[in-house]
Motif scaffolding. Structure first.
Motif, PDB file in Angstrom:
ATOM      1  N   TRP A 197      -2.356   0.576  -9.250  1.00 51.24           N
ATOM      2  CA  TRP A 197      -2.627   1.071  -7.910  1.00 51.24           C
ATOM      3  C   TRP A 197      -4.116   1.412  -7.852  1.00 51.24           C
TER       4      TRP A 197
ATOM      5  N   GLU B 265      -2.994   5.516   0.502  1.00 55.54           N
ATOM      6  CA  GLU B 265      -4.384   5.018   0.486  1.00 55.54           C
ATOM      7  C   GLU B 265      -4.741   4.250  -0.794  1.00 55.54           C
ATOM      8  N   HIS B 266      -3.739   3.641  -1.418  1.00 53.71           N
ATOM      9  CA  HIS B 266      -3.926   2.779  -2.584  1.00 53.71           C
ATOM     10  C   HIS B 266      -3.288   1.428  -2.298  1.00 53.71           C
ATOM     11  N   VAL B 267      -3.791   0.403  -2.963  1.00 52.33           N
ATOM     12  CA  VAL B 267      -3.225  -0.941  -2.856  1.00 52.33           C
ATOM     13  C   VAL B 267      -2.830  -1.404  -4.259  1.00 52.33           C
TER      14      VAL B 267
ATOM     15  N   THR C 185       0.837  -1.196   0.000  1.00 49.24           N
ATOM     16  CA  THR C 185       0.000   0.000   0.000  1.00 49.24           C
ATOM     17  C   THR C 185       0.875   1.249   0.000  1.00 49.24           C
TER      18      THR C 185
ATOM     19  N   LEU D  85      -7.934   2.258  -1.958  1.00 49.64           N
ATOM     20  CA  LEU D  85      -8.476   1.299  -0.992  1.00 49.64           C
ATOM     21  C   LEU D  85      -9.989   1.437  -0.876  1.00 49.64           C
TER      22      LEU D  85
ATOM     23  N   HIS E 299      -3.848  -7.098   6.913  1.00 48.26           N
ATOM     24  CA  HIS E 299      -3.081  -5.849   6.898  1.00 48.26           C
ATOM     25  C   HIS E 299      -3.675  -4.821   7.869  1.00 48.26           C
ATOM     26  N   ARG E 300      -4.988  -4.661   7.836  1.00 48.16           N
ATOM     27  CA  ARG E 300      -5.660  -3.680   8.711  1.00 48.16           C
ATOM     28  C   ARG E 300      -5.613  -4.097  10.174  1.00 48.16           C
TER      29      ARG E 300
ATOM     30  N   VAL F 156     -11.933  -0.724  -3.561  1.00 47.16           N
ATOM     31  CA  VAL F 156     -11.721  -2.169  -3.693  1.00 47.16           C
ATOM     32  C   VAL F 156     -13.034  -2.950  -3.606  1.00 47.16           C
TER      33      VAL F 156
ATOM     34  N   LEU G  40      -6.190  -7.784   2.907  1.00 43.73           N
ATOM     35  CA  LEU G  40      -6.438  -6.458   3.487  1.00 43.73           C
ATOM     36  C   LEU G  40      -6.930  -6.568   4.931  1.00 43.73           C
TER      37      LEU G  40
END
Length: 160
Positions: free
Chosen positions: A118, A18-20, A15, A121, A140-141, A124, A137
């Protein structure tokens, strides 16, 4: 007859701003596609740590460094093998948080993905995507100490 098969795969959660980073998976016959995290099958005798670095480079053009083991997600599904046979496929996915160290974003050619990008988020959930994305995700979060997330509830936009 139902056979049992195991597939071990390693996936990258990368990430920034604010992009994955996502890659678009294309079925072998090119009839279907969906978004997934960069990653894929661990080859025989390959360490999953090395596999995720290799897969990210193949699918996105980026060189990465693994920063953190996020966890493992397990799921099963039935897949047809032929006219009368099927297999219960057990998919074991290992997730790593990675950081880009070099390279330039590019699309894979001749592989299982055809595009890398990219993605915000916040967008998604609107994508047709693999359950791999949601599990990665969530790990990750939440960074659960157990490295485990509960099963992901399937929806019309989620693919195995």
């Amino acid at each position: 007859m139902i056979a049992q098969r195991l597939r071990v795969a390693a996936y990258a959660v990368c990430t920034r701003d604010e992009h994955v980073l996502l890659a678009r998976f294309v079925s072998a016959d090119s009839s279907a596609c969906h978004w997934t995290l960069p990653g894929g099958g661990v080859e025989h005798a390959e360490d999953p740590y090395d596999a995720v670095v290799r897969e990210v480079a193949e699918e996105t053009g980026y060189q990465v460094r693994v920063e953190h083991l996020l966890g493992v997600h397990s799921r099963t599904r039935y897949v047809p093998l032929g006219a009368a046979d099927a297999a219960e496929l057990h998919m074991l996915a290992i997730y790593y948080r990675v950081r880009i160290t070099g390279g330039d974003l590019r699309h894979e050619t001749g592989g299982s993905t055809d595009r890398a990008q990219w993605t915000p988020l916040a967008s998604v959930a609107e994508l047709e995507r693999s359950v791999v994305v949601d599990a990665g995700l969530a790990l990750h979060r939440g960074l659960p100490p157990s490295g485990h997330v509960p099963p992901i509830e399937m929806s019309e936009l989620l693919r195995h």
